[in-house]
Design an enzyme around this catalytic site. Structure first.
Site, PDB file in Angstrom:
ATOM      1  N   ASP A 126      75.153  25.418  -3.022  1.00  0.00           N
ATOM      2  CA  ASP A 126      75.139  26.663  -2.243  1.00  0.00           C
ATOM      3  C   ASP A 126      76.155  27.689  -2.743  1.00  0.00           C
ATOM      4  O   ASP A 126      76.282  28.762  -2.160  1.00  0.00           O
ATOM      5  CB  ASP A 126      75.303  26.408  -0.739  1.00  0.00           C
ATOM      6  CG  ASP A 126      76.336  25.359  -0.414  1.00  0.00           C
ATOM      7  OD1 ASP A 126      77.113  24.978  -1.318  1.00  0.00           O
ATOM      8  OD2 ASP A 126      76.382  24.914   0.751  1.00  0.00           O
ATOM      9  N   ASP A 171      80.456  22.112  -3.446  1.00  0.00           N
ATOM     10  CA  ASP A 171      79.692  22.808  -2.410  1.00  0.00           C
ATOM     11  C   ASP A 171      80.503  24.041  -1.988  1.00  0.00           C
ATOM     12  O   ASP A 171      81.735  24.012  -1.985  1.00  0.00           O
ATOM     13  CB  ASP A 171      79.486  21.870  -1.221  1.00  0.00           C
ATOM     14  CG  ASP A 171      78.578  22.462  -0.138  1.00  0.00           C
ATOM     15  OD1 ASP A 171      77.409  22.043  -0.070  1.00  0.00           O
ATOM     16  OD2 ASP A 171      79.051  23.328   0.635  1.00  0.00           O
ATOM     17  N   HIS A 191      81.092  25.212   0.749  1.00  0.00           N
ATOM     18  CA  HIS A 191      81.868  24.966   1.968  1.00  0.00           C
ATOM     19  C   HIS A 191      82.921  23.884   1.724  1.00  0.00           C
ATOM     20  O   HIS A 191      82.721  23.003   0.886  1.00  0.00           O
ATOM     21  CB  HIS A 191      80.939  24.514   3.103  1.00  0.00           C
ATOM     22  CG  HIS A 191      79.845  25.491   3.425  1.00  0.00           C
ATOM     23  ND1 HIS A 191      78.563  25.355   2.924  1.00  0.00           N
ATOM     24  CD2 HIS A 191      79.857  26.613   4.178  1.00  0.00           C
ATOM     25  CE1 HIS A 191      77.820  26.363   3.376  1.00  0.00           C
ATOM     26  NE2 HIS A 191      78.572  27.136   4.139  1.00  0.00           N
ATOM     27  N   HIS A 224      80.532  17.393   5.504  1.00  0.00           N
ATOM     28  CA  HIS A 224      81.179  17.891   6.736  1.00  0.00           C
ATOM     29  C   HIS A 224      81.350  16.793   7.780  1.00  0.00           C
ATOM     30  O   HIS A 224      82.114  16.954   8.731  1.00  0.00           O
ATOM     31  CB  HIS A 224      80.377  19.031   7.363  1.00  0.00           C
ATOM     32  CG  HIS A 224      80.328  20.273   6.531  1.00  0.00           C
ATOM     33  ND1 HIS A 224      81.466  20.881   6.069  1.00  0.00           N
ATOM     34  CD2 HIS A 224      79.279  21.016   6.078  1.00  0.00           C
ATOM     35  CE1 HIS A 224      81.113  21.957   5.349  1.00  0.00           C
ATOM     36  NE2 HIS A 224      79.797  22.044   5.337  1.00  0.00           N
TER      37      HIS A 224
HETATM   38  N1  Q9C Z   1      77.945  30.420  12.724  1.00  0.00           N
HETATM   39  C1  Q9C Z   1      76.424  22.374   4.035  1.00  0.00           C
HETATM   40  O1  Q9C Z   1      76.289  23.198   3.158  1.00  0.00           O
HETATM   41  N2  Q9C Z   1      76.833  27.353   9.194  1.00  0.00           N
HETATM   42  N3  Q9C Z   1      76.612  22.723   5.292  1.00  0.00           N
HETATM   43  C2  Q9C Z   1      76.928  27.568  10.583  1.00  0.00           C
HETATM   44  C3  Q9C Z   1      77.548  29.087  12.378  1.00  0.00           C
HETATM   45  C4  Q9C Z   1      76.851  25.993   8.867  1.00  0.00           C
HETATM   46  C5  Q9C Z   1      76.710  24.111   5.630  1.00  0.00           C
HETATM   47  C6  Q9C Z   1      77.196  28.987  10.927  1.00  0.00           C
HETATM   48  C7  Q9C Z   1      76.876  25.760   7.395  1.00  0.00           C
HETATM   49  C8  Q9C Z   1      76.884  24.296   7.084  1.00  0.00           C
HETATM   50  C9  Q9C Z   1      76.328  20.937   3.748  1.00  0.00           C
HETATM   51 ZN    ZN Z   2      77.656  23.885   1.863  1.00  0.00          ZN
END
Ligand code: Q9C
Ligand code: ZN
Length: 660
Positions: free
Chosen positions: A291, A198, A200, A158
């Protein structure tokens, strides 16, 4: 710095699954406890926790797998390497975190970032995570190692040029890829494939190589129309790169959670693998977040260790197996440990682990895959072919219920159709249609074949009014219709007309139609239910005519080289359940088999299941029909002798007013 200690790859006697005489692959592993020091400042729980990498490392040791790998110590990234992809200010910011004396200063910085915590150990961990991936990549590119896994945190994908976010400080994989391309041209790495599985979207990586054709970035992720983290359009399939990098960015966006092995493997088989073959990378990086694994608390998907192992195995066919895995997300400790183990076993070329029973991709998965293929096929010709009905519908979980008001049902109906079709293949000695309808020669010969098969076309909308339906056969323009129909190539009238009721919900939706103007048009829910009853008028026509009706309903020309709904599709309806979504992407692009009437399948055309969901959620509007349009339905019901005028009006009113 605490190192795991270096050891050379030990040879374990007869490794199963490997051709005798093959040397043991040298698999690098990097793990360093120092990266566990990055933690929440006040010890609050956080999914991105130090135990993530500990449990992976312990699992590899307990399984006796790390002992068969080359274990390397970590090393810190150099600022100049970080600056290949990050702004200098960003590098300095991350560096300065450790020099801050007080947590509150760090908390202030973190509070201005999206989904980031910081403590006294964060800088060092970030430098080690990026540096470790660089080190591993260098050794793989040099040939000192065959491949490897950097068990690092914080994750990286990210992180953007000037932005830490989503638990990521430096973009570890992007730094390492850029390092090979720009700092080590001597190693001859000219093309890099980055695969990001991943759950995301890898927004940081995407942006860093947006215009760079040397790096093909592929990310498969939950997207949900921009609602899933990191929200927005970046992860859309339309984001294909720009300038010289156009076509070198591929996003496969899932519309929903719940995706599992079958969905991911479909994306592999129908997008990633053919593209990788064309691109022919020198090295592969894998942004290996776990994930999307089953039981992950953030991901909601259900990829198994087996699924990960198959995906990785398929990638090992490229770049002579030179593949560098870097941990990204993954928040169920048990799942990430098991998934990591499965991957390292693949790197070691151990025997393939066992998987769960075969499952099938979701319909929404096929939709995503088709959208990606269509968007990218000009850059990657191997994506150009339409996926076959057969493939897409081998599976669609299809609870279709055969109920009709007639009493002619059903056990040996299948036999009836098979008989009909086997007759057909005797008459048509080429007989290739059923085997593979993708390779049909372009010709109009399909018409002759399809003209030999009868179907019932069941209409629930304006086509219930016979003169209106006849426009689709004989051509012309009926009262209220705003356009002229060309009709079918075969203009013979229906052989029979009968009425039946089916346990499906009739409803009206969308704003307006080209044919009838303002107001909703009729649809029926492809799924049956126990409450609703929809009147349908069944016309016995040939499968050729049915194709012409389907084409006209969906705004296609009737003079196509190939049928929309061919014999293979008909067979699927019969054999594998009854909902077949045409690769049409239009309002009536779904053919539903409602059952049989005297051994002849009853087909209707309506919207897709996913469109029903959108009608329910309001994403596509529900609308009452315009008066003139409703009147054609009422006329059909009355002239067909099905209902009185009052009954017909009440019937339409009910379909309009009852909530979906
Ligand atoms: N409402 C990785 O898996 N979630 N990052 C935030 C805010 C963040 C995931 C939710 C998820 C980040 C590397
Ligand atoms: Zn992730």
């Amino acid at each position: 710095m605490a190192m795991a200690g270096e050891s050379s790859g030990k040879k374990i006697g007869d490794c199963d699954g490997k051709v005798a005489g093959n040397r043991q692959r040298k698999v690098g592993l990097i793990y360093d406890e120092t990266m566990c020091k990055h933690d929440t400042p006040d010890g609050e729980d956080h999914p991105e926790c130090p135990d993530r990498i500990r449990v992976i490392w312990e699992k590899l040791q307990l399984a006796g797998v790390s002992q068969r790998c080359v274990v390397l110590g970590s090393s810190k990234a150099e600022d100049k390497h970080l600056q290949l992809v990050h702004r200098k200010d960003h590098v300095n910011l991350v560096k300065s975190i450790s020099t801050k004396q007080k947590d509150y200063r760090r908390n202030r910085i973190a509070s201005q970032l999206n989904s980031i915590y910081l403590n006294g150990g964060s800088s060092e961990a970030a430098y080690l995570a990026a540096g470790s991936v660089v080190k591993l990549a260098e050794k793989v590119a040099e040939g000192e190692l065959d491949c490897g896994f950097a068990i690092v945190r914080p994750p990286g994908h990210h992180a953007e040029a000037d932005e830490a976010m989503g638990f990521c400080l430096f973009n570890n994989v992007a730094v390492a890829a850029s390092f090979l391309l720009n700092e080590r041209p001597d190693l001859g790495v000219k093309k890099i494939l980055i695969v990001d599985w991943d759950v995301h979207h890898g927004n940081g990586t995407q942006k860093m190589f947006w215009k760079d054709p040397r790096v093909l970035f592929f990310s498969v992720h939950r997207h949900e129309y921009g609602g899933f983290y990191p929200a927005g359009d970046d992860g859309d399939y339309n984001m294909v790169g720009e300038g010289p990098g156009e076509g070198f960015n591929i996003n496969v966006p899932w519309d929903q959670g719940r995706c599992g092995d079958a969905d991911y493997l479909a994306a592999w088989d129908h997008i990633l693998i053919p593209v990788a073959r064309e691109f022919n990378p020198d090295v592969i990086f894998l942004s290996a977040g776990f994930d999307a694994a089953i039981n992950d608390p953030l991901g909601g998907c259900c990829v198994t260790p087996y699924g990960y192992s198959v995906m990785l195995k398929k990638l090992m066919e490229f770049a002579q197996g030179k593949i560098v895995l870097a941990l990204e997300g993954g928040y169920n400790l048990d799942s990430i440990a098991k998934s990591s183990l499965a991957c390292v076993q693949v790197l070691l070329e151990d025997k393939q682990i066992q998987g769960p029973p075969e499952a099938y991709p979701f319909e929404s998965t096929w939709r995503a895959i088709q959208a990606v293929r269509k968007r990218l096929c000009t850059y990657w010709p191997s994506l150009a072919d339409e996926l076959s009905w057969k493939l897409i519908n081998q599976k669609t979980p299809t609870p279709i219920i055969l109920i009709s008001s007639s009493d002619s049902e059903t056990e040996d109906d299948a036999q009836g159709l098979l008989d009909q079709m086997s007759k057909l293949s005797i008459e048509n000695p080429q007989g290739t249609l059923l085997e593979n309808h993708q390779v049909e020669p372009a010709s109009t010969s399909w018409r002759a074949d399809l003209a030999k098969v009868d179907v019932w076309y069941a209409s629930f909308g304006s086509n219930m009014w016979k003169p209106r339906f006849l426009c689709y056969i004989q051509g012309g323009q009926v009262d209220g219709l705003k356009k002229v129909c060309v009709g079918s190539m075969d203009k013979s009238p229906p052989k029979e007309t009968v009425w039946e009721t089916f346990p499906h919900r009739l409803f009206f939706g969308r704003e307006s139609s080209v044919g009838w103007g303002v107001g909703g048009v009729a649809f029926t829910n492809p799924l049956a239910n126990l409450i609703d009853q929809t009147h349908m008028c069944l016309y016995r026509i040939t499968l050729e005519q049915f194709n012409d009706v389907l084409s006209q309903e969906n705004g296609l020309n009737v003079d196509s080289d190939s049928p929309v709904f061919d014999l293979a599709a008909l067979q699927l309806v019969d054999n594998k359940g009854s909902i077949l979504e045409a690769p049409l992407n239009s309002w009536y692009g779904n053919v539903v088999c409602l059952g049989k009437e005297r051994d002849i399948p009853i087909l209707t055309m309506t919207c897709t299941l996913s469109a029903v969901e959108k009608f329910k959620s309001g994403e596509i509007p529900i609308r009452p029909p315009a008066k003139a349009y409703a009147n054609t339905l009422i006329r059909g019901l009355v002239e067909g002798g099905r209902l009185s005028k009052e009954e017909a009006e009440a019937y339409i009113d009910k379909a309009v007013s009852k909530p979906l």
